[in-house]
Structures are given as C-alpha cells and as structure tokens.
Design a protein around this motif. Structure first.
Motif, short mmCIF file in Angstrom:
data_model
loop_
_atom_site.label_atom_id
_atom_site.label_comp_id
_atom_site.label_asym_id
_atom_site.label_seq_id
_atom_site.Cartn_x
_atom_site.Cartn_y
_atom_site.Cartn_z
N ILE A 69 0.88 -1.17 0.00
CA ILE A 69 0.00 0.00 0.00
C ILE A 69 0.92 1.21 0.00
O ILE A 69 1.47 1.61 1.02
CB ILE A 69 -0.93 -0.01 1.22
CG1 ILE A 69 -1.73 -1.33 1.25
CG2 ILE A 69 -1.86 1.20 1.20
CD1 ILE A 69 -2.53 -1.54 2.53
N VAL A 70 1.10 1.78 -1.17
CA VAL A 70 2.09 2.84 -1.40
C VAL A 70 1.35 4.16 -1.56
O VAL A 70 0.49 4.29 -2.44
CB VAL A 70 2.91 2.53 -2.66
CG1 VAL A 70 3.97 3.60 -2.89
CG2 VAL A 70 3.56 1.14 -2.56
N PHE A 71 1.68 5.14 -0.73
CA PHE A 71 0.89 6.37 -0.75
C PHE A 71 1.73 7.63 -0.52
O PHE A 71 2.86 7.57 -0.03
CB PHE A 71 -0.20 6.31 0.32
CG PHE A 71 0.31 6.31 1.74
CD1 PHE A 71 0.47 7.49 2.44
CD2 PHE A 71 0.65 5.12 2.38
CE1 PHE A 71 0.95 7.51 3.75
CE2 PHE A 71 1.13 5.12 3.68
CZ PHE A 71 1.28 6.32 4.37
N TYR A 72 1.13 8.75 -0.90
CA TYR A 72 1.64 10.06 -0.49
C TYR A 72 0.51 10.75 0.25
O TYR A 72 -0.64 10.78 -0.22
CB TYR A 72 2.08 10.92 -1.67
CG TYR A 72 2.46 12.31 -1.20
CD1 TYR A 72 3.66 12.50 -0.51
CD2 TYR A 72 1.61 13.39 -1.35
CE1 TYR A 72 4.01 13.75 -0.02
CE2 TYR A 72 1.94 14.64 -0.86
CZ TYR A 72 3.14 14.81 -0.19
OH TYR A 72 3.48 16.05 0.32
N SER A 73 0.82 11.31 1.40
CA SER A 73 -0.18 12.01 2.20
C SER A 73 0.46 13.23 2.83
O SER A 73 1.46 13.10 3.54
CB SER A 73 -0.75 11.08 3.29
OG SER A 73 -1.82 11.68 3.98
N LEU A 137 -0.56 -4.18 -5.71
CA LEU A 137 -0.21 -2.82 -5.30
C LEU A 137 -1.46 -1.95 -5.21
O LEU A 137 -2.34 -2.02 -6.07
CB LEU A 137 0.77 -2.19 -6.31
CG LEU A 137 2.17 -2.82 -6.35
CD1 LEU A 137 2.80 -2.65 -7.72
CD2 LEU A 137 3.05 -2.21 -5.27
N LEU A 138 -1.51 -1.14 -4.16
CA LEU A 138 -2.55 -0.14 -3.99
C LEU A 138 -1.87 1.21 -3.81
O LEU A 138 -1.09 1.39 -2.87
CB LEU A 138 -3.44 -0.46 -2.79
CG LEU A 138 -4.39 -1.65 -2.97
CD1 LEU A 138 -4.92 -2.13 -1.62
CD2 LEU A 138 -5.55 -1.27 -3.89
N PRO A 172 -1.58 -6.91 -10.39
CA PRO A 172 -2.80 -6.15 -10.16
C PRO A 172 -2.53 -4.91 -9.31
O PRO A 172 -1.69 -4.94 -8.40
CB PRO A 172 -3.70 -7.14 -9.41
CG PRO A 172 -2.75 -8.09 -8.75
CD PRO A 172 -1.56 -8.19 -9.66
N ALA A 173 -3.23 -3.83 -9.60
CA ALA A 173 -3.02 -2.57 -8.87
C ALA A 173 -4.32 -1.78 -8.82
O ALA A 173 -5.18 -1.90 -9.70
CB ALA A 173 -1.93 -1.74 -9.52
#
Length: 266
Positions: A69-73, A137-138, A172-173
C-alpha cells in the motif's frame, strides 16, 4: 505471483458480497464494509460461499502474499485510508498488507510554512526497485487539479528501469484518493493515473459497486467511487468519515481476494 505474471482469474470463481454487522461508530447505518468471499464448488457441482483459507503444515509453511500500500499524504487524509485499507488486506487469510510512503519532494522549509504535520516514522519510504517484490499494489494520493500529486508522479517517473524490463507487467493494482471538494477529482484523479499502469502492463482493479448499499446512499457526504476509495478533505480540517474508512477497508479485502485468486491460477 512471480515477476511479470500476466495471469487471469478462473472463470469458475466469482466474487460475492455479504453485509458485515454495523459498526457502532458508523455514521450511516447500512454503510458498513462488506465481506468479500470466494465461491467454491462442492462435490455435486453446487456453488457455495466460503471464506478463503490457507492450511499450513510443518513441511509446507504458508508464505503470505504481499500487497504493498504505497501512498503520499500531506495532511494525513490519504494515510488514514491506507491504514484502514491494510486492515482489510490483513483480514484475508494468507495475504498481508505492507504500508509504504513515497519520498517527499518539497523542502522542509516549505512544508513548515504549509504547517504540514510530521510523517509517521513507523512507515518507511519505498524505492521504485522494491515494487516487483509485491504480489499486488494499492497506490494512494491526493489530487492536484484532477490528477495525482507531484510527489506520486515523481515516484512513478522513477520507475523507468522497471518499465524497460516490464517487471511489473501482470501485477494487479488499484488506487485511492483524497480531494478537497465533491467536484475536485474523486474519479478523474484515479482514471488519469491508469496511464501509469498501462505503460507497465499492470492490471487495473477497480472496486466497481461491490461495496453494496453504501455506494448508493445520499444521506451523508462520502468520498470514493467505482475506481476506488476516497476522502473529502475540505480545507484540510475534515477527517475521513467512518463510511469512507469502511470503503477503504473493503477495497483492501477486495484486492486481497483478487491477488490470491490470481496467485492460485498461476
């Protein structure tokens, strides 16, 4: 799932949904997350719903599938969705969610002027070279005029070597987002990001309307769309609602089931 595994789910299996018990803190009854189950066939050929299970043995230990779970916040809204999404992923046996943040591109002086809170040091930064280790990947990010924030775009721009070798092909993403207003890009922020997946040969996994009745209720403000979970941040002070968090948890469960099914068919 190995690198570049371009497999497809079995046609004999379908995703079904049932309602979870309502949460005490839910803002609207009927908006609780739904359990994603896998249909299996019994000896007579009838379809029955059964939770996905894995059996471990001393000689064959279970190795969990990994969903990154790859994010920018910036102000924590996307991070809140990411943490709840991990709970959904971890709720499926044999699958584990791993939280990562992408590197910040703004100078510390600018972040201080913008009153950006400090990052959670328990969540490590990820480098592009680590992505092939994931089975799914999310990606989560806030909007900037209807498209992903520059920090996430910079991260995708760093994946050139992976694109050249097509190491992410077949993986899958999915996406989840944050916007300031209801017309601020809950859908466009996700669908304009699909181009990144297309060039890598990745498989885009939207949630559609699998969240059930919660996708149709109009009695409260709710982010999210068929493309993925979402939150309305307003001026930055609005926190994700329980409904928005429940949708994120559902997306985590949904993706975990898809990833597991693809791994089985490979």
């Amino acid at each position: 799932m190995g690198k570049g595994g371009g497999c497809v789910p079995s046609k004999k299996k379908a995703v079904s949904v049932v309602d979870d018990p309502p949460r005490e803190r839910a803002e609207g009854l009927g908006n609780a997350p739904i359990v994603v189950e896998e249909n299996v066939h019994d000896a007579d050929g009838d379809t029955t719903a059964a939770s996905i299970q894995e059996t471990a043995s001393p000689s064959h230990p279970v190795v969990k599938l990994k969903i990154f779970i790859v994010f920018y916040s910036m102000y924590g809204h996307v991070e809140g969705l990411a943490k709840r999404m991990k709970k959904g992923v971890d709720g499926v046996d044999g699958v584990e969610g791993v939280l990562y943040r992408v590197p910040e591109t703004l100078p510390i002086q600018v972040l201080q002027q913008m009153k950006v809170p400090p990052k959670d040091e328990a969540i490590p930064e990820i480098a592009a070279a680590e992505l092939p280790a994931a089975d799914g990947l999310l990606f989560g990010f806030p909007t900037r005029y209807g498209t992903m924030a520059a920090q996430m775009k910079a991260f995708f721009d760093s994946t050139g070597q992976l694109w050249k070798s097509q190491e992410l092909a077949g993986k899958p993403a999915g996406f989840f987002v944050s916007t300031g207003t209801q017309a601020g890009g809950q859908e466009t922020t996700a669908w304009t990001a699909i181009t990144q997946l297309a060039h890598h040969g990745m498989l885009f996994v939207p949630i559609g309307y699998t969240f059930g009745p919660g996708m149709f209720k109009m009695d409260s403000i709710r982010g999210g769309s068929p493309y993925g979970a979402g939150v309305f941040a307003g001026d930055g002070t609005r926190e994700p609602s329980e409904t928005e968090l429940a949708l994120a948890e559902h997306q985590g469960k949904y993706m975990a089931v898809i990833v597991k099914r693809l791994a089985r068919s490979s």
